[in-house]
Write a protein that holds these residues in place. Structure first.
Motif, short mmCIF file in Angstrom:
data_model
loop_
_atom_site.label_atom_id
_atom_site.label_comp_id
_atom_site.label_asym_id
_atom_site.label_seq_id
_atom_site.Cartn_x
_atom_site.Cartn_y
_atom_site.Cartn_z
N ARG A 24 36.47 34.80 17.82
CA ARG A 24 36.81 34.55 19.22
C ARG A 24 36.71 33.08 19.64
N LYS A 215 26.68 47.19 16.29
CA LYS A 215 25.86 46.11 16.85
C LYS A 215 26.26 45.87 18.30
N ASP A 231 29.82 40.89 25.03
CA ASP A 231 30.47 40.65 23.74
C ASP A 231 31.59 41.68 23.49
N GLU A 232 31.97 41.82 22.23
CA GLU A 232 32.92 42.88 21.89
C GLU A 232 32.09 44.14 21.69
MG MG Z 1 30.75 38.33 17.49
#
Ligand code: MG
Ligand code: ATP
Length: 308
Positions: A24, A215, A231-232
């Motif tokens: 990213r 995660k 985040d993703e």
């Molecule tokens: Mg990452």
């Protein structure tokens, strides 16, 4: 979708760049808002390939956005950083085709420096540790488990540090996690990560995908003291997805996404080497697998998703 269409580098003059990760690019929209842009870069065995996977960035971005919409329906108290898939008004029209679908605006937050890893099934490094010591993340686990089996006591939380670029994340004990973020936040993060995993695991299982582990990252809304999912989230890059119809305990499972690429790298003796270019068929097969995961998890069709 051809190989040449994969976007591995992005340059955007309209906004200041804050960071570049493996996948990213983060840009500042204003003091409270970031533009999160996902490239088509792909890494395998910790090395980024020279060429990318066509549409991987949009697939990851729209899958995260899907979860940001679904998860609060499963856990109504959940807060997330997601704001919108629309581009900020400062982005010129000429860059809309490039950025649309691969970008989302998110709330900029203070990130807890922890990777909140949750494992539902014993595999990878957890399986290696268990074979040697009967533990996972130093937690004693019932004897007699087979590879890829679900943990009989339910999912387990195995946090790690968030390493700086180029360094490896390090597993840490719950006590160490509490030292890093404080006991109260450590407890809240653990509880939230486990509830999120469980909700997502059941949701995905109904759609033919086993989420073996994943995660999460969390931030803090300092105004409300709420822990926010950032985040993703629950993508093939942050999780191990297994096709449920091929699942069988007692052996390694094919991962949904990178198996073609990993097998090819091993066969060609390129595992861990820098500067590797994937042949077009490997890139396209991999793209297909990402698309399949997306379509299963969103109950939708990729072509329709990108038309919106
Ligand atoms: Mg990452
Ligand atoms: P890797 O290259 O291993 O993935 P990375 O996870 O640091 O490293 P990316 O995933 O490419 O890099 O970029 C996302 C980065 O943005 C992460 O460092 C993450 O902690 C940070 N981040 C995620 N959400 C927010 C947010 N809401 N506010 C501020 N930073 C965020």
């Amino acid at each position: 979708m051809s190989d040449t269409k994969a976007i591995t580098t992005l340059s955007l003059d309209a906004l200041p760049k804050i960071a570049t990760g493996k996948v990213r690019e983060l840009y500042k929209v204003d003091d409270k808002t970031l533009l999160f842009v996902a490239s088509d870069r792909i890494s395998a065995y910790d090395v980024i390939m020279e060429n990318g996977i066509p549409s991987k960035g949009p697939l990851l971005n729209l899958l995260s956005a899907h979860w940001f919409k679904v998860l609060p329906t499963l856990l109504p108290s959940l807060r997330t950083h997601f704001l919108t898939l629309s581009l900020p008004s400062s982005i010129p029209q000429s860059q809309h085709d490039l950025l649309q679908n691969r970008s989302m605006q998110v709330r900029r937050l203070k990130i807890f420096p922890l990777e909140a890893i949750v494992r539902g099934y014993i595999t990878g490094s957890a399986w290696k540790e268990y074979k040697v010591s009967g533990t996972v993340h130093s937690i004693p686990i019932a004897a007699g488990l087979k590879e890829s089996q679900a943990f009989p006591q339910g999912a387990i939380y195995t946090p790690s540090t968030k390493a700086e670029a180029g360094e490896n994340d390090e597993n840490i004990s719950l006590a160490k996690a509490a030292e890093i973020v404080g006991q109260e936040y450590a407890d809240r993060i653990e509880k939230l990560a486990l509830s999120l995993y469980t909700a997502a695991r059941d949701y995905a299982k109904d759609r033919g995908i086993i989420i073996a582990d994943t995660k999460f990252e969390f931030g803090l809304d300092e105004e409300t003291d709420e822990i926010v999912l950032v985040d993703e989230v629950l993508t093939p890059d942050s999780s191990r997805f297994w096709p449920a119809d091929k699942y069988e305990v007692g052996r390694e499972q094919d991962s949904f996404d990178k198996q073609y690429l990993r097998d090819w790298l091993v066969k060609e003796g390129l595992k861990g080497k820098q500067g590797v270019r994937m042949p077009e068929n490997i890139a396209l097969e991999t793209a297909k697998k990402y698309r399949e995961a997306f379509e299963k998890l969103t109950d939708g069709n990729w072509e329709d998703a990108v038309k919106k």
